[in-house]
Design a protein around this motif. Structure first.
Motif, PDB file in Angstrom:
ATOM      1  N   GLU A 313       6.646 102.692  21.419  1.00 48.63           N
ATOM      2  CA  GLU A 313       7.271 103.003  20.141  1.00 48.63           C
ATOM      3  C   GLU A 313       7.273 101.804  19.193  1.00 48.63           C
ATOM      4  O   GLU A 313       7.038 101.955  17.986  1.00 48.63           O
ATOM      5  CB  GLU A 313       8.712 103.481  20.365  1.00 48.63           C
ATOM      6  N   GLY A 317       5.132 101.665  15.688  1.00 46.98           N
ATOM      7  CA  GLY A 317       5.818 101.504  14.415  1.00 46.98           C
ATOM      8  C   GLY A 317       5.331 100.310  13.625  1.00 46.98           C
ATOM      9  O   GLY A 317       5.096 100.408  12.413  1.00 46.98           O
ATOM     10  N   HIS A 332       5.290 109.657  14.704  1.00 43.15           N
ATOM     11  CA  HIS A 332       6.551 109.278  15.328  1.00 43.15           C
ATOM     12  C   HIS A 332       6.305 109.073  16.823  1.00 43.15           C
ATOM     13  O   HIS A 332       5.393 109.649  17.404  1.00 43.15           O
ATOM     14  CB  HIS A 332       7.593 110.371  15.124  1.00 43.15           C
TER      15      HIS A 332
END
Length: 524
Positions: A313, A317, A332
């Motif tokens: 993650e 990002g 996402h």
């Protein structure tokens, strides 16, 4: 490459305003770069090479192939890890080899090693200069002189067996040049590590390199069919068939031997026709656990794509924040990259089955653009690392591997160790991770760490790397998946192979290099 950073000067660019904004937000720094020194201004330890040493080596390779030039010595002073570059930027004399020797072929390498063994000269084999584990440090050890043995002149495609699908390459060939020579005959090696643009064929073998297309073509050591090796005790020519039951496979002793046991002078590798079709596809998964499950399912089915990667993650990002909008819907969770290569029919079949499994595991198809963007920038990350070092931000990578059942625990342990060791003065580091290589039984984890430089950055990173290494050993990962042991991981090798294993390697070292001149301070 430039002496104090990675790669071509043309690749060095100022940090974008996007990245400078992130640095201000995360670390509270301006992002203003410190000017670098000119290489001519860098003091070096005086060369210990005597006139007799020079004439002795010149008798083997020619006087113009033994250099004590300041520039040559500086550019052979080590590899390209963050520690290497931080040391280059310190004041005071730099360690460097006393000379650089440029042999032309296997026989000259043999003769240089024999001369150096006789006269007590340590030898550091040097390929592309891309080591990130201290594998090229010019350590004298107990010897009065240390020379770098630069293999760049051994740079030919020596043989191509199109019927068998093998090619014999010189160790000094870089990745791009090897691909260029093979492509002229319709073939490709398909080995693309991040160091591809500068690393050498001999270095790939000596470090058990693993490329970004390993899911499809295997690690470099999987590709090797034959090795020719020069040692101070003589030569070895290993591997005459695709497989053999003629005792233990001695090729495995020299693959990953890092120039400590011998100098690889020829490498015969498996090659394949240039792919007819290449298809890129990216996926998103809700979290790292779901993505890892998806990758495991695909790999264990036997239908893996050529490239198969998963960013966690944090990495997802930050990469998207750096690159901006990549097109399509926002991503996402975790980004996965797949690339399929081969004939049109084979690609279509593998892609269809892989898509079914990825969707069933919770994946969402993002199309080709994110995968193409990854491929476009896949060799550029070291340039960003160097730009961050210039503005007072420590950035470095480390890697390991383990079984699928242990991936989550290993990731957590290493992330925790890095976060704790680098979290001084209330400024926590950013720790990113991706699965870079996959196998039916497990995967490698590749960590990127970004932290505000505090105090002495060399000591800061050394402490953090030690903490991460202890965590890796404690949780049962390998100390290195593809960066090699070098000097940086040497203290942890006994944990991996046992004290008896170290004694076995030491016994082999005594046989092939009885004086101990080859790459002191590395591996064993």
């Amino acid at each position: 490459m430039v002496w104090d950073a990675w790669g071509d000067p043309a690749g060095h660019k100022p940090l974008s305003e996007q990245i400078r904004g992130l640095l201000r937000q995360v670390f509270g720094i301006s992002g203003d770069a410190v000017a670098r020194r000119d290489e001519g201004e860098v003091p070096l330890r005086p060369s210990a090479l005597t006139a007799d040493d020079h004439s002795g080596l010149a008798a083997v390779v020619g006087a113009d192939r033994v250099s004590v030039d300041h520039r040559d010595r500086l550019r052979h002073a080590g590899g390209k890890s963050a520690l290497d570059l931080l040391r280059r930027r310190t004041e005071g004399p730099q360690d460097a080899p006393d000379a650089v020797v440029f042999p032309a072929d296997h026989d000259e390498v043999l003769a240089v090693l024999a001369h150096c063994a006789e006269h007590g000269i340590a030898v550091v084999p040097f390929g592309g200069g891309t080591s990130v584990v201290g594998g090229l440090d010019p350590v004298r050890g107990r010897f009065r002189v240390v020379v770098a043995l630069d293999l760049r002149r051994l740079d030919e495609l020596l043989a191509l067996d199109a019927l068998s699908g093998t090619a014999t390459l010189g160790p000094g060939l870089t990745g791009p040049r090897a691909e260029e020579l093979l492509a002229a005959h319709g073939f490709s090696l398909g080995h693309f590590p991040q160091s591809f643009e500068y690393a050498s064929i001999g270095g790939f073998a000596a470090t058990r390199s693993s490329g970004q297309a390993s899911a499809g073509y295997g690690r470099f050591d999987d590709m090797v069919q034959r090795l020719r090796i020069a040692t101070p005790s003589g030569e070895l020519d290993l591997g005459r068939a695709p497989a053999s039951a003629a005792g233990p496979d001695l090729r495995e002793v020299f693959l990953g031997s890092e120039g400590v046991l011998g100098v690889i002078t020829e490498v015969t590798v498996r090659v394949h026709p240039v792919p007819e079709t290449v298809v890129h596809q990216a996926w998103s998964f809700p979290d790292f656990a779901a993505g890892a499950l998806a990758l495991r399912t695909v790999v264990q089915s036997g239908m893996a794509p050529t490239v198969l990667r998963l960013s966690d993650e944090v990495e997802t990002g930050l990469n998207l924040a750096r690159s901006g909008d990549i097109g399509g819907e926002p991503v996402h969770g975790c980004l996965a990259i797949t690339v399929f290569e081969g004939s049109a029919a084979a690609v279509a079949a593998r892609r269809t089955l892989a898509e079914e499994m990825l969707r069933a595991a919770g994946g969402r198809d993002l199309g080709q653009e994110p995968a193409r963007q990854w491929e476009h920038g896949r060799f550029a990350a070291p340039y960003l690392r160097d730009a961050l070092l210039d503005v007072g931000v420590l950035c470095e990578t480390l890697e390991t591997a383990t079984t699928w059942s242990n991936v989550a625990e290993l990731k957590s342990a290493v992330t925790g160790a890095l976060t704790e060791s680098l979290g001084g003065q209330g400024t926590p580091p950013v720790v990113m991770c991706h699965i870079s290589h996959t196998y039916p039984t497990g995967a490698s984890l590749y960590f990127t760490v970004v932290a505000k430089a505090l105090g002495t950055p060399i000591e800061q990173w050394t402490k953090a790397k030690s903490a991460a290494s202890e965590a890796i050993v404690r949780v049962g990962g390998t100390i290195t998946h593809h960066h090699a042991v070098g000097a940086d991981h040497r203290a942890w090798l006994p944990e991996e192979i046992g004290e008896l294993g170290v004694r076995v390697l030491t016994a082999i070292k005594r046989e092939v290099d009885p004086v101990g001149i080859l790459n002191p301070g590395k591996l064993i």
